[in-house]
Design a protein around this motif. Structure first.
Motif, PDB file in Angstrom:
ATOM      1  N   VAL A   7      29.086  10.005  15.481  1.00  0.00           N
ATOM      2  CA  VAL A   7      29.628   9.004  16.405  1.00  0.00           C
ATOM      3  C   VAL A   7      28.515   8.451  17.291  1.00  0.00           C
ATOM      4  CG1 VAL A   7      31.202   8.634  18.346  1.00  0.00           C
ATOM      5  CG2 VAL A   7      31.959   9.965  16.360  1.00  0.00           C
ATOM      6  N   VAL A   8      27.736   9.334  17.883  1.00  0.00           N
ATOM      7  CA  VAL A   8      26.641   8.902  18.760  1.00  0.00           C
ATOM      8  C   VAL A   8      25.599   8.117  17.959  1.00  0.00           C
ATOM      9  CG1 VAL A   8      24.712   9.739  20.167  1.00  0.00           C
ATOM     10  CG2 VAL A   8      27.020  10.656  20.506  1.00  0.00           C
ATOM     11  N   ASP A   9      25.247   8.604  16.788  1.00  0.00           N
ATOM     12  CA  ASP A   9      24.280   7.885  15.949  1.00  0.00           C
ATOM     13  C   ASP A   9      24.779   6.488  15.596  1.00  0.00           C
ATOM     14  OD1 ASP A   9      22.594  10.064  16.004  1.00  0.00           O
ATOM     15  OD2 ASP A   9      23.097  10.742  13.962  1.00  0.00           O
ATOM     16  N   ARG A  10      26.066   6.371  15.282  1.00  0.00           N
ATOM     17  CA  ARG A  10      26.643   5.059  14.925  1.00  0.00           C
ATOM     18  C   ARG A  10      26.568   4.111  16.117  1.00  0.00           C
ATOM     19  NH1 ARG A  10      27.352   1.277  11.196  1.00  0.00           N
ATOM     20  NH2 ARG A  10      29.439   0.440  11.144  1.00  0.00           N
ATOM     21  N   ALA A  11      26.864   4.620  17.302  1.00  0.00           N
ATOM     22  CA  ALA A  11      26.776   3.783  18.505  1.00  0.00           C
ATOM     23  C   ALA A  11      25.353   3.281  18.713  1.00  0.00           C
ATOM     24  CB  ALA A  11      27.253   4.557  19.729  1.00  0.00           C
ATOM     25  N   LEU A  12      24.389   4.167  18.575  1.00  0.00           N
ATOM     26  CA  LEU A  12      22.996   3.787  18.803  1.00  0.00           C
ATOM     27  C   LEU A  12      22.467   2.878  17.700  1.00  0.00           C
ATOM     28  CD1 LEU A  12      21.643   7.178  20.156  1.00  0.00           C
ATOM     29  CD2 LEU A  12      22.285   5.120  21.452  1.00  0.00           C
ATOM     30  N   ASP A  13      22.804   3.183  16.455  1.00  0.00           N
ATOM     31  CA  ASP A  13      22.351   2.342  15.344  1.00  0.00           C
ATOM     32  C   ASP A  13      22.930   0.936  15.440  1.00  0.00           C
ATOM     33  OD1 ASP A  13      20.975   4.507  14.341  1.00  0.00           O
ATOM     34  OD2 ASP A  13      22.431   4.946  12.754  1.00  0.00           O
ATOM     35  N   ARG A  14      24.198   0.850  15.795  1.00  0.00           N
ATOM     36  CA  ARG A  14      24.880  -0.445  15.818  1.00  0.00           C
ATOM     37  C   ARG A  14      24.632  -1.237  17.093  1.00  0.00           C
ATOM     38  NH1 ARG A  14      29.141  -2.579  12.956  1.00  0.00           N
ATOM     39  NH2 ARG A  14      29.445  -4.706  13.647  1.00  0.00           N
ATOM     40  N   PHE A  15      24.713  -0.537  18.247  1.00  0.00           N
ATOM     41  CA  PHE A  15      24.670  -1.257  19.527  1.00  0.00           C
ATOM     42  C   PHE A  15      23.462  -0.910  20.399  1.00  0.00           C
ATOM     43  CE2 PHE A  15      29.281  -0.810  18.502  1.00  0.00           C
ATOM     44  CZ  PHE A  15      29.518  -2.145  18.186  1.00  0.00           C
ATOM     45  N   GLY A  16      22.735   0.156  20.075  1.00  0.00           N
ATOM     46  CA  GLY A  16      21.498   0.474  20.772  1.00  0.00           C
ATOM     47  C   GLY A  16      21.625   1.194  22.094  1.00  0.00           C
ATOM     48  N   ARG A  17      22.829   1.536  22.500  1.00  0.00           N
ATOM     49  CA  ARG A  17      23.006   2.182  23.792  1.00  0.00           C
ATOM     50  C   ARG A  17      24.389   2.807  23.879  1.00  0.00           C
ATOM     51  NH1 ARG A  17      21.593  -1.162  27.972  1.00  0.00           N
ATOM     52  NH2 ARG A  17      22.992  -0.114  29.419  1.00  0.00           N
ATOM     53  N   ILE A  18      24.592   3.650  24.902  1.00  0.00           N
ATOM     54  CA  ILE A  18      25.908   4.198  25.226  1.00  0.00           C
ATOM     55  C   ILE A  18      26.049   4.142  26.739  1.00  0.00           C
ATOM     56  CG2 ILE A  18      27.445   6.194  25.160  1.00  0.00           C
ATOM     57  CD1 ILE A  18      25.757   7.182  22.718  1.00  0.00           C
ATOM     58  N   ASP A  19      27.008   3.384  27.203  1.00  0.00           N
ATOM     59  CA  ASP A  19      27.223   3.266  28.645  1.00  0.00           C
ATOM     60  C   ASP A  19      28.371   4.139  29.143  1.00  0.00           C
ATOM     61  OD1 ASP A  19      25.266   1.070  29.364  1.00  0.00           O
ATOM     62  OD2 ASP A  19      26.358   0.188  27.690  1.00  0.00           O
TER      63      ASP A  19
ATOM     64  N   GLN B 126      27.811  16.292  25.286  1.00  0.00           N
ATOM     65  CA  GLN B 126      26.403  16.671  25.337  1.00  0.00           C
ATOM     66  C   GLN B 126      25.524  15.624  24.649  1.00  0.00           C
ATOM     67  OE1 GLN B 126      25.027  20.152  23.091  1.00  0.00           O
ATOM     68  NE2 GLN B 126      24.071  20.856  24.995  1.00  0.00           N
ATOM     69  N   ALA B 127      25.954  15.156  23.478  1.00  0.00           N
ATOM     70  CA  ALA B 127      25.161  14.164  22.737  1.00  0.00           C
ATOM     71  C   ALA B 127      25.116  12.828  23.476  1.00  0.00           C
ATOM     72  CB  ALA B 127      25.733  13.985  21.332  1.00  0.00           C
ATOM     73  N   ALA B 128      26.248  12.409  24.030  1.00  0.00           N
ATOM     74  CA  ALA B 128      26.277  11.124  24.740  1.00  0.00           C
ATOM     75  C   ALA B 128      25.457  11.185  26.028  1.00  0.00           C
ATOM     76  CB  ALA B 128      27.720  10.717  25.042  1.00  0.00           C
ATOM     77  N   ILE B 129      25.576  12.271  26.764  1.00  0.00           N
ATOM     78  CA  ILE B 129      24.828  12.397  28.023  1.00  0.00           C
ATOM     79  C   ILE B 129      23.331  12.443  27.773  1.00  0.00           C
ATOM     80  CG2 ILE B 129      24.310  14.000  29.911  1.00  0.00           C
ATOM     81  CD1 ILE B 129      27.304  14.407  30.232  1.00  0.00           C
ATOM     82  N   GLN B 130      22.917  13.022  26.681  1.00  0.00           N
ATOM     83  CA  GLN B 130      21.491  13.026  26.359  1.00  0.00           C
ATOM     84  C   GLN B 130      20.977  11.589  26.275  1.00  0.00           C
ATOM     85  OE1 GLN B 130      20.483  15.061  22.720  1.00  0.00           O
ATOM     86  NE2 GLN B 130      18.313  15.031  23.195  1.00  0.00           N
ATOM     87  N   GLN B 131      21.737  10.716  25.622  1.00  0.00           N
ATOM     88  CA  GLN B 131      21.348   9.311  25.524  1.00  0.00           C
ATOM     89  C   GLN B 131      21.445   8.613  26.882  1.00  0.00           C
ATOM     90  OE1 GLN B 131      19.868   7.449  23.310  1.00  0.00           O
ATOM     91  NE2 GLN B 131      20.017   5.612  24.563  1.00  0.00           N
ATOM     92  N   MET B 132      22.503   8.886  27.614  1.00  0.00           N
ATOM     93  CA  MET B 132      22.673   8.267  28.933  1.00  0.00           C
ATOM     94  C   MET B 132      21.539   8.655  29.873  1.00  0.00           C
ATOM     95  SD  MET B 132      26.727   8.781  29.522  1.00  0.00           S
ATOM     96  CE  MET B 132      27.949   8.127  28.394  1.00  0.00           C
ATOM     97  N   ALA B 133      21.118   9.904  29.821  1.00  0.00           N
ATOM     98  CA  ALA B 133      20.001  10.354  30.662  1.00  0.00           C
ATOM     99  C   ALA B 133      18.730   9.605  30.288  1.00  0.00           C
ATOM    100  CB  ALA B 133      19.805  11.860  30.534  1.00  0.00           C
TER     101      ALA B 133
END
Length: 156
Positions: free
Chosen positions: A63-75, A113-120
């Motif tokens: 899920v996190v990889d798809r968000a980053l691959d497609r949209f480049g970020r997670i808010d 945990q995966a999403a917060i890593q990106q958010m940080a």
């Protein structure tokens, strides 16, 4: 200040509250990655889905990889996925307990945990956890046997 489109992940996105959250975020201009075990396929400019059981760590990663691959970020991450087994707690089996903790606890842990890593790494982000009070009192008939009357208000 950035004008980049905000991106949200929604677990439990195939029905009920989760589907409503997805619809509301899209109306608000967010790009959304929706996840559930039974979610249909979607690949639109602002909405993609990832089918899978959020209780499994690899699903959270996908899920996190798809968000980053497609949209480049997670808010934002909106954790809606959860299960409730409608029977008295004293009748839960070890399998019931394992199912509940897998989705409601491990699922929350892995995706958060995966999403917060990106958010940080981005320097910002939000996590929202949605639960329901139905787990406290799913039906009036579930009042304790010692409660005085079916007409007496429950909970007190």
């Amino acid at each position: 200040m950035t004008t980049a489109q905000k991106v949200a992940i929604v677990t439990g996105a195939s029905q009920g509250i989760g589907a409503g959250v997805v619809a509301g975020l899209r109306r608000a201009g967010y790009a959304v990655v929706g996840n559930s075990r039974s979610i249909g396929s979607a690949d639109e400019s602002d909405y993609v889905t990832v089918q899978g059981d959020i209780a499994e760590a690899d699903t959270a990663g996908r899920v996190v990889d798809r968000a980053l691959d497609r949209f480049g970020r997670i808010d934002s991450l909106i954790n809606v996925a959860g299960i409730f087994i409608s029977k008295p707690f004293t009748e839960y089996t070890a399998d019931d307990y394992a199912r509940i903790t897998a989705v409601n606890l491990a699922g929350f842990f892995h995706i958060t945990q995966a999403a917060i890593q990106q958010m940080a790494a981005q320097g910002s982000g939000h996590v929202v956890n949605i639960t329901t009070s139905i787990v406290d009192r799913p039906a009036a008939s579930d009042r304790p046997r010692w409660w005085p009357s079916p007409r007496a208000a429950w909970p007190p």
